[in-house]
Design an enzyme around this catalytic site. Structure first.
Site, PDB file in Angstrom:
ATOM      1  N   GLU A 258      -6.657 -20.092 -17.468  1.00 25.43           N
ATOM      2  CA  GLU A 258      -7.211 -20.791 -16.135  1.00 25.43           C
ATOM      3  C   GLU A 258      -7.950 -21.412 -16.452  1.00 25.43           C
ATOM      4  O   GLU A 258      -9.145 -21.677 -16.646  1.00 25.43           O
ATOM      5  CB  GLU A 258      -7.607 -19.592 -14.824  1.00 25.43           C
ATOM      6  CG  GLU A 258      -8.240 -20.622 -13.891  1.00 25.43           C
ATOM      7  CD  GLU A 258      -9.384 -19.454 -12.956  1.00 25.43           C
ATOM      8  OE1 GLU A 258      -9.407 -19.768 -11.809  1.00 25.43           O
ATOM      9  OE2 GLU A 258      -9.887 -18.882 -13.284  1.00 25.43           O
TER      10      GLU A 258
ATOM     11  N   ASP B 257      -1.416  -0.984  -3.661  1.00 23.28           N
ATOM     12  CA  ASP B 257      -1.851  -0.026  -5.207  1.00 23.28           C
ATOM     13  C   ASP B 257      -0.794  -0.011  -6.171  1.00 23.28           C
ATOM     14  O   ASP B 257       0.542  -0.871  -5.769  1.00 23.28           O
ATOM     15  CB  ASP B 257      -1.805   1.023  -4.782  1.00 23.28           C
ATOM     16  CG  ASP B 257      -1.239   1.860  -3.966  1.00 23.28           C
ATOM     17  OD1 ASP B 257       0.134   1.731  -4.097  1.00 23.28           O
ATOM     18  OD2 ASP B 257      -1.434   2.457  -2.213  1.00 23.28           O
TER      19      ASP B 257
ATOM     20  N   ASP C   7      -8.683 -15.254 -17.435  1.00 28.15           N
ATOM     21  CA  ASP C   7      -9.620 -16.145 -16.574  1.00 28.15           C
ATOM     22  C   ASP C   7     -10.711 -16.871 -16.580  1.00 28.15           C
ATOM     23  O   ASP C   7     -11.766 -16.975 -18.087  1.00 28.15           O
ATOM     24  CB  ASP C   7     -10.385 -14.380 -15.921  1.00 28.15           C
ATOM     25  CG  ASP C   7     -11.436 -15.679 -14.575  1.00 28.15           C
ATOM     26  OD1 ASP C   7     -10.838 -15.160 -13.364  1.00 28.15           O
ATOM     27  OD2 ASP C   7     -12.386 -15.161 -14.600  1.00 28.15           O
TER      28      ASP C   7
ATOM     29  N   ASP D 146       1.086  -0.855   0.007  1.00 30.40           N
ATOM     30  CA  ASP D 146      -0.052  -0.149   0.159  1.00 30.40           C
ATOM     31  C   ASP D 146       1.092   1.569   0.110  1.00 30.40           C
ATOM     32  O   ASP D 146       2.085   1.418   1.196  1.00 30.40           O
ATOM     33  CB  ASP D 146      -0.643  -0.076   1.171  1.00 30.40           C
ATOM     34  CG  ASP D 146      -1.830   1.277   0.942  1.00 30.40           C
ATOM     35  OD1 ASP D 146      -1.742   1.585   0.060  1.00 30.40           O
ATOM     36  OD2 ASP D 146      -2.672   1.980   2.371  1.00 30.40           O
TER      37      ASP D 146
ATOM     38  N   ASP E  12      -4.714   3.492   2.452  1.00 31.24           N
ATOM     39  CA  ASP E  12      -6.300   3.291   2.577  1.00 31.24           C
ATOM     40  C   ASP E  12      -6.407   2.050   3.244  1.00 31.24           C
ATOM     41  O   ASP E  12      -7.039   1.731   3.240  1.00 31.24           O
ATOM     42  CB  ASP E  12      -6.501   3.628   1.616  1.00 31.24           C
ATOM     43  CG  ASP E  12      -6.656   2.987   0.000  1.00 31.24           C
ATOM     44  OD1 ASP E  12      -5.195   1.892   0.108  1.00 31.24           O
ATOM     45  OD2 ASP E  12      -7.089   2.938  -0.682  1.00 31.24           O
TER      46      ASP E  12
ATOM     47  N   ASP F 192      -4.729  -9.295 -16.308  1.00 30.18           N
ATOM     48  CA  ASP F 192      -5.491 -10.833 -15.973  1.00 30.18           C
ATOM     49  C   ASP F 192      -6.754 -10.009 -17.314  1.00 30.18           C
ATOM     50  O   ASP F 192      -7.115  -9.128 -16.928  1.00 30.18           O
ATOM     51  CB  ASP F 192      -6.096 -10.777 -14.359  1.00 30.18           C
ATOM     52  CG  ASP F 192      -6.494 -11.807 -13.721  1.00 30.18           C
ATOM     53  OD1 ASP F 192      -7.513 -12.538 -14.878  1.00 30.18           O
ATOM     54  OD2 ASP F 192      -6.123 -12.391 -12.930  1.00 30.18           O
TER      55      ASP F 192
ATOM     56  N   ASP G 110      -7.164 -18.261  -5.595  1.00 29.14           N
ATOM     57  CA  ASP G 110      -8.192 -18.670  -5.096  1.00 29.14           C
ATOM     58  C   ASP G 110      -7.641 -19.866  -4.319  1.00 29.14           C
ATOM     59  O   ASP G 110      -8.184 -21.237  -3.988  1.00 29.14           O
ATOM     60  CB  ASP G 110      -9.010 -19.093  -6.309  1.00 29.14           C
ATOM     61  CG  ASP G 110      -9.352 -18.196  -7.491  1.00 29.14           C
ATOM     62  OD1 ASP G 110      -9.938 -17.536  -6.816  1.00 29.14           O
ATOM     63  OD2 ASP G 110      -9.098 -18.552  -8.173  1.00 29.14           O
TER      64      ASP G 110
HETATM   65  C1  GLC Z   1     -11.303 -17.199 -11.565  1.00 30.22           C
HETATM   66  C2  GLC Z   1     -10.532 -16.105 -10.498  1.00 30.22           C
HETATM   67  C3  GLC Z   1     -11.538 -16.057  -9.343  1.00 30.22           C
HETATM   68  C4  GLC Z   1     -12.910 -15.316  -9.254  1.00 30.22           C
HETATM   69  C5  GLC Z   1     -13.304 -16.147 -10.623  1.00 30.22           C
HETATM   70  C6  GLC Z   1     -14.140 -15.602 -11.739  1.00 30.22           C
HETATM   71  O1  GLC Z   1     -11.615 -18.598 -11.080  1.00 30.22           O
HETATM   72  O2  GLC Z   1      -9.310 -16.182 -10.380  1.00 30.22           O
HETATM   73  O3  GLC Z   1     -11.033 -15.199  -7.965  1.00 30.22           O
HETATM   74  O4  GLC Z   1     -13.115 -15.311  -8.487  1.00 30.22           O
HETATM   75  O5  GLC Z   1     -12.148 -16.470 -11.657  1.00 30.22           O
HETATM   76  O6  GLC Z   1     -14.288 -14.322 -12.028  1.00 30.22           O
HETATM   77 MG    MG Z   2      -3.532   1.888  -1.406  1.00 29.34          MG
END
Ligand code: GLC
Ligand code: MG
Length: 536
Positions: free
Chosen positions: A268, A34, A205, A26, A30, A103, A330
């Site tokens: 993924e 970031d 994702d 951070d 906050d 991502d 996850d």
């Molecule tokens: C993927 C991400 C996970 C997210 C899910 C929905 O599995 O790694 O964190 O909750 O997608 O987007």
């Molecule tokens: Mg911050």
């Protein structure tokens, strides 16, 4: 597997490090990490030997699923900083000779994304077909039995327009309709936007979710479902995921990448090995690296590991490059799954197998899942299915940098709490500790990056008896024998099928480094070693 002769690309030779931006550093106090915070810590990553960074989502989002619900694909969430901060981060990463992977969340948007708001506004909206809308069944119930990953039905009723929409995750994450060419073009343009800026690749994702059965058939019941599992597991997602048409989509994404120089895509994908392999594509024209999650769920047993590793190696298509993962945002952390001493063995496994390793932030200092009191749980997966221990907060806690206030992460109370023992377990303390996890990681990374045998060489299984796992890594005349004791008890390696002689180059017990070995080795419990073999 044969060592390929051609030049290897950065994502084959390198080491990827996953940053969960909320929890890394951070800078504006906050309590939430970031982009300027990440910039402050780039020297650390560079000195560790990391060559590429993957950032979990940093885009504008209502944060229903902590950034995996995106409301603007081409912006930066103010919590994380500005587009100027992003440009600076990219510049600073590149100046250090590293790569940046973003991502990409193409399966679903936030329910507050302007596309969805428009789609939802009326049945005749020009964007109605951008999402998956269906009539109720005659009795008013949902169009089919599909379940959401985060609990409950995957269908949400919209009172206004009297139809259901599909969401594989939260109702705040409506799924896009990837059969619509306009959706395809819009998302490919998102990719181009970031690629034009100079981003080096994407982690895509839930790639295997992107297309659903065109007939929306009911998913079959899972006969192996047990009550302790997430409700989603009640059904086998045969019709809601991994549909044949998804490969056309992945192919079109790959074509976008291939119009640029050496950009890459990780998918993924949680699927068994045979299905996973199809995501490399025929002629390797799909994902560069379909994420290999074998090590995330496997029983920590030498026999099982050996057989899965060999199956994976054997199943790779021609030209398919392997990759390995021990943890992500996850999944429970490796230290919490196998314990602290085996986590050292796991690190050695990750960094000596053939294929690109991805390190989850904090694993290099052995961070553990942090227990989060019930009234502090934030993850929707935990909140929606209480009592099943499914919250992902424990593995998303702030990086432990030093023994100072809030572990040097922030001067304000962090968004998730730190473990009580962070004063003992942090980067600064471990930088001084030649027996600590950080030293082990940095030695492993250094050796791997110095030795072609380790970063691009061949992998050859060695027959061992449980609890020992063994393999060779070979490049030209250089050969390393890796021996990993997956138990807490001592064991012997006395092969009857070959002789060897060498020196221990690296050991989870550093005192053993430099020792000569010949034809047999004894290992302590939790000991792993990399032996540089002498040429006979
Ligand atoms: C993927 C991400 C996970 C997210 C899910 C929905 O599995 O790694 O964190 O909750 O997608 O987007
Ligand atoms: Mg911050």
């Amino acid at each position: 597997m044969k060592e390929t002769q051609h030049k290897h690309l950065w994502w084959q030779e390198g080491i990827i490090y996953q940053i969960y931006p909320r929890s890394f550093q951070d800078s504006d106090n906050d309590g939430i990490g970031d982009l300027p915070g990440i910039i402050q810590r780039l020297d650390y990553l560079q000195s560790l030997g990391i060559t590429a960074i993957w950032l979990s989502p940093i885009f504008p989002s209502p944060m229903a699923d902590f950034g995996y619900d995106i409301s603007d694909y081409c912006g930066i969430h103010p919590l994380f900083g500005s587009m100027e901060d992003f440009d600076e981060l990219l510049r600073e990463v590149h100046e250090r000779g590293m790569k940046l992977i973003l991502d990409l969340v193409p399966n679903h948007t936030s329910s507050e994304h302007p596309w969805f708001l428009e789609s939802k506004s009326s049945r005749t909206s020009p964007k109605r077909d951008w999402y998956i809308w269906k009539d109720a069944q005659p009795d008013g119930s949902a169009p089919n039995n599909w379940l959401a990953m985060f609990g409950g039905s995957a269908w949400e009723w919209d009172e206004e327009t009297q139809q259901y929409y599909y969401h594989a995750f939260l109702k705040e994450q409506p799924d896009l309709n990837w059969r619509n060419p306009e959706v395809q073009e819009a998302m490919l343009n998102v990719m181009r936007f970031w690629l034009d800026k100079g981003v080096d690749g994407f982690r895509v994702d839930v790639m295997w979710h992107m297309i659903k059965d065109s007939q929306f058939r009911d998913n079959p019941v899972n006969p192996n479902y047990r009550e302790h599992q997430a409700t989603y597991e009640r059904l086998i997602p045969a019709y809601s995921t991994d549909q044949p048409e998804v490969h056309d989509i992945v192919r079109s994404m790959r074509q976008v990448l291939d119009a640029y120089d050496e950009r890459m895509m990780i998918g993924e994908i949680y699927l068994p090995i045979d299905k996973l392999m199809t995501y490399y594509g025929t002629d390797s024209k799909e994902a560069h690296l379909p994420f290999n999650f074998l090590l995330l769920s496997i029983d920590w047993d030498a026999g099982k590991l050996a057989s899965e590793i060999n199956q994976y190696e054997g199943a790779l298509p021609a030209g398919g490059w392997p990759n390995w993962v021990l943890g992500n945002h996850d999944q429970p952390r490796i230290t919490s799954r196998v314990g602290q001493s085996q986590a050292r063995v796991a690190a050695m496994l990750l960094l000596t197998l053939r294929g690109t390793p991805t390190i989850y932030y904090g694993d290099e200092i052995g961070m553990r899942d942090v227990p989060i009191p019930p009234d502090e749980v934030q993850d929707p997966q935990g909140l929606n299915m209480p009592g099943l221990n499914l919250s992902r907060d424990p593995q998303r806690t702030p990086m432990q940098w030093n023994a100072g206030e809030n572990a040097g992460f922030s001067t304000e109370r962090p968004w998730l709490r730190l473990p009580d023992f962070y004063k003992r377990q942090n980067v600064e303390a471990q930088q001084e500790d030649e027996f600590g996890m950080l030293t082990l990681y940095s030695k492993l990374i250094r050796l791997r990056q110095q030795e072609p045998a380790l970063h691009v060489g061949e992998y050859k299984p060695v027959v061992t008896k449980s609890p020992l796992l063994g393999y060779l890594r070979v490049s030209g005349d250089t050969r390393f024998l890796v021996l990993l004791n997956l138990s807490h008890k001592p064991c012997y390696f006395t092969p009857d099928h070959f002789t060897f002689e060498g020196t221990i180059a690296l050991n989870t017990i550093p005192e053993r480094e430099g020792t000569s070995v010949k034809d047999q080795v004894y290992l302590s419990g939790d000991e792993g070693m990399v032996i540089r073999l002498k040429n006979s």
